[in-house]
Every structure is written in C-alpha cells, then in structure tokens.
Design an enzyme around this catalytic site. Sequence first.
Site, mmCIF file in Angstrom:
data_model
loop_
_atom_site.group_PDB
_atom_site.id
_atom_site.type_symbol
_atom_site.label_atom_id
_atom_site.label_comp_id
_atom_site.label_asym_id
_atom_site.label_seq_id
_atom_site.Cartn_x
_atom_site.Cartn_y
_atom_site.Cartn_z
ATOM 1 N N LYS A 125 0.826 -1.116 -0.006
ATOM 2 C CA LYS A 125 -0.088 -0.062 -0.009
ATOM 3 C C LYS A 125 0.779 1.349 -0.165
ATOM 4 C CE LYS A 125 -1.603 3.497 2.544
ATOM 5 N NZ LYS A 125 -1.422 4.055 3.719
ATOM 6 N N ASP A 143 -6.051 0.696 0.720
ATOM 7 C CA ASP A 143 -6.254 0.917 2.090
ATOM 8 C C ASP A 143 -7.679 0.587 2.652
ATOM 9 O OD1 ASP A 143 -7.737 3.029 1.380
ATOM 10 O OD2 ASP A 143 -7.065 4.364 2.789
#
Length: 220
Positions: A125, A143
Amino acid sequence: MGKPRTPAGRAKEIATRLEVLYPKAECELTHSNAYELLAATILSAQCTDVRVNMVTPALFAKYPTPLALAEANPTELETIIRSTGFYQNKAKNLIGMGRNVVDRFASVIPHEMEDLVTLPGVGRKTANVLRSVVFDLPGLAVDTHVGRLSRRLGLTTEEDPVKVERVLNGFIDPPEWGRFGLRLILHGRRVCDAKKPKCGICELEDICPATLMPSKSKEK
DNA sequence: ATCCCGAGGG
DNA sequence: CCCTCTGGAT
C-alpha cells in the site's frame, strides 16, 4: 444510459462520477518530496491523515533527509511521532528506512515496487502511494477505505487488499489507478464512512448494491 | 466499542 | 493463517 449490472460496468460509472465529485484527487498527506511522503505514509498506518499532518512538520524539520533519519535517536523520534500510534514500530521502521535508503539506494527513494517493499515499514500500500503520487507511475493503494468501498459498491467480495487491487486494476486504465484510489478514499471519508455511511446524500446511491438491497446499508 | 490511507512476525 | 503494535476521535 442504463444502470451498470456488472462489477466492471459499475467501476467505469463510479470512476466517471467520482471524477466529477473529486476532480483534483490530491494526496492529503502533507509533503514536499518523495522522502517526506514516504515517511508520512509509513506513519499513516491505522491513523488519520489529519493526525499524521500534525506531527510531520516537526519530523521533517528535525530529520530533513534519509541520512538524518538513519542517525536519529529512537527515543527522540518516538516522542515526535507518538500521537500517530504504533510509535515504537514506526520509529524503528523510519530509522531502518533511512539506513536502507542511504546504504542501498544512494539516499534516493527507489521507484520500483520490488525495491520499495524491501524498505522497513513499507508494504504494498505504501509503495503504491509513492509510485502514484510522487513518481507518476501506475499504482492503486488499497487501504481500509478502498477495500470497504470496493466491497460495498459491489466491485469485489475479496477481503485481501492484494486481491482487491488486482480486481480494480482490471477495471480501470493504469494511468487512472492512482486517482481512482484517491477518489475512493475521499468519498470514503466524506460520505461512505465505516460507521454511519451517509447514503442519503451519496451520489453513487442509485448504483450501489449496499443501498439497493432491502437489507439497507450494511457492509458485505 | 469501533475505526483510522498497515506492516511485520510467528 | 493468526497475532501484535498504539493513540486519538467518535
């Protein structure tokens, strides 16, 4: 046009509407270069952007470069970042990130996914945030918001962020991956939040399976 | 009590 | 796969 009935069709329609709603799609983590965004994103784990932005001015002032971070005193660093949570892990990761960038990458933040994820505290991420925001490379950072909205909007049933990323990548053109993710995050914060989604004012309500179903606005 | 731009370790 | 790490806001 009729309402899209497939995940791919919904993704296209959602992307079009979000582009109108959030034209700029800017990263809300305060930063002025790749190093600063990398540090800020490491701090953003399980923490709001607003909170991260409260500590980064002091962080960047005291540790303006990867080398400065590499040589940081852990206790002093922890004091600065404490309010972002997980502060012992994050301090260790920030110092480790600084050392690795200095030693292995000549103090330059790398662009490649395979390099970025070798840095302490940097997972997929975080790597995707960097790639899309500061390097202008294709990258969709999945996320908690992107995952939640993707499931509510019926784009996927996957829980694993890597699988969600792969599914979304198939629906959106690579140059738009970054902005699409950013827009999902913005919508997730302003309208489709985890606890009490504001379905009544949501511009995606008419194509959202979560609100179209009689079971109302529940996740999953 | 739940959630926030997760990642590392067992 | 699971667990742990943490403070602040709601």
